[in-house]
Design a protein around this motif. Structure first.
Motif, PDB file in Angstrom:
ATOM      1  N   ARG A  50      -3.458  17.636  -4.126  1.00 39.62           N
ATOM      2  CA  ARG A  50      -3.444  16.826  -2.917  1.00 39.62           C
ATOM      3  C   ARG A  50      -2.124  16.066  -2.848  1.00 39.62           C
ATOM      4  NH1 ARG A  50      -7.552  11.989  -1.067  1.00 39.62           N
ATOM      5  NH2 ARG A  50      -7.751  12.686   1.072  1.00 39.62           N
ATOM      6  N   GLU A  51      -1.594  15.916  -1.641  1.00 38.19           N
ATOM      7  CA  GLU A  51      -0.367  15.132  -1.441  1.00 38.19           C
ATOM      8  C   GLU A  51      -0.704  13.651  -1.475  1.00 38.19           C
ATOM      9  OE1 GLU A  51       0.887  16.773   2.474  1.00 38.19           O
ATOM     10  OE2 GLU A  51       2.859  16.727   1.509  1.00 38.19           O
ATOM     11  N   VAL A  52      -0.115  12.933  -2.412  1.00 37.84           N
ATOM     12  CA  VAL A  52      -0.314  11.489  -2.499  1.00 37.84           C
ATOM     13  C   VAL A  52       1.057  10.829  -2.603  1.00 37.84           C
ATOM     14  CG1 VAL A  52      -1.297   9.606  -3.879  1.00 37.84           C
ATOM     15  CG2 VAL A  52      -2.564  11.743  -3.618  1.00 37.84           C
ATOM     16  N   ALA A  53       1.232   9.716  -1.914  1.00 42.53           N
ATOM     17  CA  ALA A  53       2.537   9.051  -1.897  1.00 42.53           C
ATOM     18  C   ALA A  53       2.403   7.554  -2.137  1.00 42.53           C
ATOM     19  CB  ALA A  53       3.227   9.281  -0.553  1.00 42.53           C
ATOM     20  N   ILE A  54       3.495   6.968  -2.662  1.00 41.46           N
ATOM     21  CA  ILE A  54       3.646   5.520  -2.653  1.00 41.46           C
ATOM     22  C   ILE A  54       4.185   5.158  -1.274  1.00 41.46           C
ATOM     23  CG2 ILE A  54       4.898   3.551  -3.617  1.00 41.46           C
ATOM     24  CD1 ILE A  54       4.953   5.034  -6.305  1.00 41.46           C
ATOM     25  N   ALA A  73       4.887 -10.322 -11.005  1.00 40.39           N
ATOM     26  CA  ALA A  73       3.802  -9.478 -10.510  1.00 40.39           C
ATOM     27  C   ALA A  73       4.375  -8.424  -9.577  1.00 40.39           C
ATOM     28  CB  ALA A  73       2.770 -10.325  -9.771  1.00 40.39           C
ATOM     29  N   ALA A  74       3.603  -7.345  -9.397  1.00 41.82           N
ATOM     30  CA  ALA A  74       4.018  -6.275  -8.495  1.00 41.82           C
ATOM     31  C   ALA A  74       2.788  -5.624  -7.886  1.00 41.82           C
ATOM     32  CB  ALA A  74       4.837  -5.228  -9.250  1.00 41.82           C
ATOM     33  N   ALA A  75       2.968  -5.006  -6.739  1.00 39.84           N
ATOM     34  CA  ALA A  75       1.868  -4.292  -6.081  1.00 39.84           C
ATOM     35  C   ALA A  75       2.404  -3.085  -5.341  1.00 39.84           C
ATOM     36  CB  ALA A  75       1.128  -5.216  -5.118  1.00 39.84           C
ATOM     37  N   VAL A  76       1.558  -2.074  -5.277  1.00 36.73           N
ATOM     38  CA  VAL A  76       1.920  -0.804  -4.655  1.00 36.73           C
ATOM     39  C   VAL A  76       0.732  -0.327  -3.833  1.00 36.73           C
ATOM     40  CG1 VAL A  76       2.091   1.649  -5.294  1.00 36.73           C
ATOM     41  CG2 VAL A  76       3.664   0.008  -6.314  1.00 36.73           C
ATOM     42  N   ILE A  77       0.994   0.349  -2.728  1.00 37.97           N
ATOM     43  CA  ILE A  77      -0.082   1.033  -2.014  1.00 37.97           C
ATOM     44  C   ILE A  77       0.181   2.525  -2.043  1.00 37.97           C
ATOM     45  CG2 ILE A  77      -1.118   1.435   0.270  1.00 37.97           C
ATOM     46  CD1 ILE A  77      -1.071  -1.575   0.688  1.00 37.97           C
ATOM     47  N   LEU A  78      -0.877   3.267  -2.396  1.00 39.66           N
ATOM     48  CA  LEU A  78      -0.838   4.729  -2.400  1.00 39.66           C
ATOM     49  C   LEU A  78      -1.650   5.232  -1.211  1.00 39.66           C
ATOM     50  CD1 LEU A  78      -1.713   5.619  -6.139  1.00 39.66           C
ATOM     51  CD2 LEU A  78       0.547   5.352  -5.124  1.00 39.66           C
ATOM     52  N   ALA A  79      -1.238   6.352  -0.662  1.00 40.43           N
ATOM     53  CA  ALA A  79      -2.031   6.968   0.393  1.00 40.43           C
ATOM     54  C   ALA A  79      -1.873   8.477   0.314  1.00 40.43           C
ATOM     55  CB  ALA A  79      -1.594   6.457   1.763  1.00 40.43           C
ATOM     56  N   ALA A  80      -2.884   9.181   0.793  1.00 45.45           N
ATOM     57  CA  ALA A  80      -2.905  10.647   0.718  1.00 45.45           C
ATOM     58  C   ALA A  80      -2.594  11.267   2.074  1.00 45.45           C
ATOM     59  CB  ALA A  80      -4.274  11.123   0.229  1.00 45.45           C
ATOM     60  N   GLY A  81      -1.853  12.370   2.021  1.00 45.24           N
ATOM     61  CA  GLY A  81      -1.667  13.233   3.178  1.00 45.24           C
ATOM     62  C   GLY A  81      -1.204  12.517   4.439  1.00 45.24           C
ATOM     63  N   ARG A 131       8.894   7.121   5.653  1.00 42.36           N
ATOM     64  CA  ARG A 131       9.341   8.130   4.684  1.00 42.36           C
ATOM     65  C   ARG A 131       8.601   7.903   3.366  1.00 42.36           C
ATOM     66  NH1 ARG A 131      14.257   9.766   1.323  1.00 42.36           N
ATOM     67  NH2 ARG A 131      14.510  11.972   1.814  1.00 42.36           N
ATOM     68  N   PRO A 132       7.396   8.496   3.237  1.00 45.68           N
ATOM     69  CA  PRO A 132       6.602   8.270   2.024  1.00 45.68           C
ATOM     70  C   PRO A 132       7.306   8.830   0.784  1.00 45.68           C
ATOM     71  CG  PRO A 132       5.299   9.365   3.753  1.00 45.68           C
ATOM     72  CD  PRO A 132       6.735   9.424   4.176  1.00 45.68           C
ATOM     73  N   ALA A 133       7.052   8.210  -0.346  1.00 43.33           N
ATOM     74  CA  ALA A 133       7.569   8.713  -1.627  1.00 43.33           C
ATOM     75  C   ALA A 133       6.447   9.541  -2.269  1.00 43.33           C
ATOM     76  CB  ALA A 133       7.980   7.551  -2.523  1.00 43.33           C
ATOM     77  N   TRP A 134       6.502  10.849  -2.048  1.00 42.65           N
ATOM     78  CA  TRP A 134       5.427  11.736  -2.514  1.00 42.65           C
ATOM     79  C   TRP A 134       5.450  11.866  -4.029  1.00 42.65           C
ATOM     80  CZ3 TRP A 134       2.102  12.435   1.163  1.00 42.65           C
ATOM     81  CH2 TRP A 134       2.522  12.477   2.500  1.00 42.65           C
ATOM     82  N   GLY A 146       7.693   1.454  -8.357  1.00 42.08           N
ATOM     83  CA  GLY A 146       7.905   0.850  -7.047  1.00 42.08           C
ATOM     84  C   GLY A 146       9.359   0.896  -6.620  1.00 42.08           C
ATOM     85  N   GLU A 147      10.271   0.591  -7.543  1.00 44.89           N
ATOM     86  CA  GLU A 147      11.700   0.611  -7.214  1.00 44.89           C
ATOM     87  C   GLU A 147      12.167   2.024  -6.861  1.00 44.89           C
ATOM     88  OE1 GLU A 147      13.828  -1.692  -6.717  1.00 44.89           O
ATOM     89  OE2 GLU A 147      13.266  -3.508  -7.834  1.00 44.89           O
ATOM     90  N   ALA A 148      11.684   3.009  -7.617  1.00 47.21           N
ATOM     91  CA  ALA A 148      12.064   4.399  -7.314  1.00 47.21           C
ATOM     92  C   ALA A 148      11.546   4.795  -5.935  1.00 47.21           C
ATOM     93  CB  ALA A 148      11.516   5.334  -8.396  1.00 47.21           C
ATOM     94  N   ALA A 149      10.298   4.410  -5.653  1.00 49.10           N
ATOM     95  CA  ALA A 149       9.702   4.741  -4.353  1.00 49.10           C
ATOM     96  C   ALA A 149      10.458   4.042  -3.222  1.00 49.10           C
ATOM     97  CB  ALA A 149       8.234   4.347  -4.336  1.00 49.10           C
ATOM     98  N   ALA A 150      10.842   2.789  -3.457  1.00 48.36           N
ATOM     99  CA  ALA A 150      11.523   2.027  -2.401  1.00 48.36           C
ATOM    100  C   ALA A 150      12.861   2.675  -2.046  1.00 48.36           C
ATOM    101  CB  ALA A 150      11.718   0.575  -2.853  1.00 48.36           C
ATOM    102  N   ARG A 151      13.523   3.241  -3.030  1.00 46.45           N
ATOM    103  CA  ARG A 151      14.792   3.932  -2.735  1.00 46.45           C
ATOM    104  C   ARG A 151      14.537   5.160  -1.861  1.00 46.45           C
ATOM    105  NH1 ARG A 151      19.687   2.995  -5.180  1.00 46.45           N
ATOM    106  NH2 ARG A 151      20.341   5.160  -5.416  1.00 46.45           N
TER     107      ARG A 151
END
Lengths: 388, 355
Positions: B8-12, B210-218, B227-230, B317-322
């Protein structure tokens, strides 16, 4: 997206006792893991990943003990994940492991939970002072007793119900070779005459402190086909959490427990749990939690749970046996207690529960809870693969 | 080891972090976590009740009390009750648990957060408690001393030297000047030895964060983020605990996790490495075959901010943000746990190519 069906093909426990002075923490967990592998007739090489759980690290005084336990559990070179969700952790750990198989990330996963309470003192491990927060009132009993009182007042349940549960579970434990308490000379009168600890909870209505571990091998459909003994199939599993303290919280029947059960029943296609479930392994650390959870889990209408207990419905030979293993009241290695419930439910539907086997158990519920009755985890297992 | 391709495609889709500080006596853990939770929810427009699964990472030993995560959960707003779990380790592993949950199809979105306050105690002493309790912990070898053993092994093997380590320290803190959350941005002296061969500059700051991330699918991910970070692959591996049976100059668990995550299938342009000590970046670069073309730790990495239990999640998170910003197309993120890189997680993140 269809999930891979998940099967339990190996179960191992230690003989739970007050203090295992003959083994290290590593020795304790390895004992349960080896028994689970032997039950599945698999070797360490067949395991793709290890998921481990336990309650607070302060109970043994080891921070993140999975790091030190990697070698003992054959995890070197493999993924090892550590779960901690308070008292529900044993159940949550099994569910995280099951998800790895269901998501097809791994095919065969070892999951294990333990507590070696004799390494330190659980009550004081829970009672480290924190400014501006209420202390846990001298251990868990002090926290839960007022909620038992609330249940009694709300339902009009007679005083004797709690002792019936304790007497039943301790007698069931005599049939379970792994149970901690084997009180051969216990009578109902002795339970009722035992000292009052946290009114209305008596000494014999409370769980012991145990050293122990429980392990399971979970695998996919292909793995199950190779299983030497009947697998237990996971038909539903869920976790729910709610806040510790807030004005709307119902400590007698927390909504997180009700929602969690409803989710599991929906997944498993259960519409009438009282008739469709054959055995229940329920997290009952204080005896009165049996009637309370009977209502919370949908086996009885609100206010009616104690009537099932009183009528003997939950006895080993009743029509809804609760805690045939003897339950948490007879064995409580805290972090492992939830997984023991899940594993005992699986043993029942595999027909492998020995002397405490419930005849014709096709579907069984494993249940765990923790924190301030705020974390819940449950699974429903069956003797046939899930359909659909 | 063949890569595992998720079904399944999941992204930050969102990332937030606190400003990392030497101490936060003015804040409880909940007060430290709340702003980052609000931040990621605001970025996506989601509310707590929209989230399918929540998972956090933290440590009771840092908080100094059992069940410390329960209070943070109250801050999430778990009413009505939520589907939720917790790992007693860095939040990167909480993200892993949430990713697996999304792969089952049981949830489409997940909130992941982690936090740690090192300031109330001595983190060097606290971390000794995660060592083998019978043979090693009674000796109280602290985290800097153990990292120094690793650094000396690298120097002895000819894999690095003190000037090279100093260069890593300088580059990291220089990069951190572009990171408004960093605790130690900008040029600073290498300082005296803390434990030879490690100097002050080779060691991470002690801090709270502290840090927080949201993941979502498809398609849910595409709705929530331009531009999701898959997550193309993610894996983690553990090694033996005892330092005496490990080659401290190598990190086979990192390499294995990277292979399984598919990191070697195509070059990455960015790598966020969880290397609290300069010498550990040397080990990780070797294990991951990263050459000079790869931008390593543009955030400044753990040398610029090291909130224990959140520093690994921050790398993801930093990698995804880039990727979100278009600064990277294919990034590697790494997190570690345990003494001397005992346990390592690698994720490969990709943005959609602009069509």
């Amino acid at each position: 997206m269809p999930e891979e069906p998940v099967a339990v093909v190996g179960i191992g426990q230690t003989k739970h006792v007050a203090a295992r002075r003959d083994v290290s923490i590593a020795g304790l967990v390895r004992e349960a893991a080896v028994r689970a592998l032997e039950d599945a007739e698999l070797t360490w090489a067949d395991i793709d990943a290890v998921v481990i759980g336990k309650a607070p690290d302060f109970f043994e005084g080891v921070m993140m003990p999975e790091l030190y336990l990697a070698d003992a559990l054959g995890a070197v070179g493999k993924p090892m994940l550590r779960v901690h969700t308070a008292g529900s952790v044993g159940g949550s750990t099994a569910l995280v492991a099951a998800n790895l198989v269901a998501a097809r990330v791994h095919r065969t996963v070892l999951t294990l939970a333990f507590e070696k309470q004799s390494e330190s003192n659980a009550m004081w491990g829970l009672s480290l002072p924190v400014p501006f927060q209420q202390p846990l009132l001298a251990g868990a009993g002090g926290f839960f007793a007022p909620h038992v009182r609330a249940y009694m007042r709300r339902t009009g349940a007679p005083d004797a119900i709690g002792s019936l549960v304790a007497y039943k579970d301790r007698r069931n434990a005599l049939k379970n070779p792994y149970a901690h308490l084997h009180e051969h000379d216990l009578t109902l009168e002795k339970v009722q005459a035992s000292p009052m600890l946290w009114d209305p909870i008596r000494y014999s209505e409370t769980c012991p402190s145990s050293d122990g571990a429980c392990a399971m091998v979970l695998t996919d459909r292909t793995g199950a086909a190779r299983s030497p003994r009947p697998p237990a199939w996971v038909h539903g599993g869920a976790m729910r959490s709610e806040p510790t303290l807030f004005a709307g919280k119902d400590f007698v029947s927390p909504r997180a427990g009700r929602d969690c059960a409803a989710d599991v029943y929906r997944q498993a296609g259960i519409t009438d749990p009282r008739r469709e479930i054959d055995a229940v392994e329920m997290y009952v650390p204080f005896s009165w939690y049996e009637p309370m959870w009977l209502e919370n889990l949908g086996f009885a209408e609100e206010g009616e749970g104690w009537k099932l207990t009183e009528a003997g419905v939950t006895e080993l030979d009743g029509d809804l046996p609760v805690n045939p293993s003897g339950g948490v009241l007879s064995t409580n290695p805290i972090g492992a207690s939830g997984m023991i419930r899940f594993a005992e439910a699986a043993l029942q539907v595999r027909g492998e529960a020995g002397e405490h086997q419930v005849d014709g158990a096709h579907r069984a519920l494993g249940h765990a809870y923790g924190g301030g009755a705020q974390f819940f985890s449950m699974w429903l297992v069956g003797d046939t693969p899930p359909t659909g | 080891m063949t890569p595992h391709r998720p079904d399944r495609e999941v992204a930050i889709v969102a990332f937030a972090q606190s400003d990392h500080r030497r101490r936060t006596d003015d804040l409880s853990e909940v007060e430290m976590v709340m702003p980052v939770l609000h931040d990621v929810l605001r970025q996506t427009g989601l509310r707590t009740s929209d989230i399918g699964f929540t998972c956090s990472g933290s440590s009771d030993y840092l908080a100094g009390r059992a069940f410390s995560f329960t209070m943070a959960l109250d801050g999430v707003g778990a009413w009505p009750p939520i589907s939720e779990s917790h790992v007693e380790t860095d939040g990167a592993w909480a993200l892993y648990e949430a990713w697996v949950k999304l792969l089952t199809g049981e949830a489409d979105t997940a909130l992941v957060y982690s936090y740690g306050k090192s300031s109330p105690g001595s983190v060097r002493d606290v971390l000794t408690r995660q060592l083998d309790p019978y043979y090693l912990a009674p000796l109280w070898p602290d985290s800097v001393a153990l990292a120094a053993l690793q650094a000396q092994a690298l120097v002895d093997a000819g894999a690095t030297d003190e000037p090279a380590l100093a260069a890593i320290a300088a580059r990291s803190r220089e990069d951190a000047t572009a990171n408004p959350h960093a605790q130690l941005p900008g040029a600073r002296p290498q300082g005296e030895y803390v434990v030879q061969p490690l100097r002050t500059g080779d060691c991470p700051p002690i801090g709270d964060g502290a840090a927080a991330v949201i993941l979502a699918a498809g398609d849910r991910a595409r709705e929530l983020c331009a531009r999701p970070a898959w997550i193309r692959g993610m894996d983690h591996r553990i090694e033996a605990h005892s330092l005496g049976v490990r080659d401290l100059t190598d990190s086979p668990s990192t390499r294995l996790a990277a292979e399984r995550a598919g990191a070697f299938e195509a070059p990455v342009d960015t790598a966020e490495l969880h290397a609290p000590f300069t010498s550990q970046e040397v080990v990780l670069r070797r294990a991951l075959d990263l050459d000079e073309s790869v931008r390593v730790n543009p955030s400044g990495g753990a040398l610029a901010a090291n909130p224990v239990m959140a520093a690994g999640l921050i790398r993801l998170g930093e990698a995804a943000a880039r990727i979100h910003r278009g600064d990277s197309d294919r990034a590697l993120a790494h997190a570690t746990s345990g003494p001397c890189l005992q346990q390592n997680l690698v994720a490969v993140l990709e943005g959609d190519s602009d069509a």
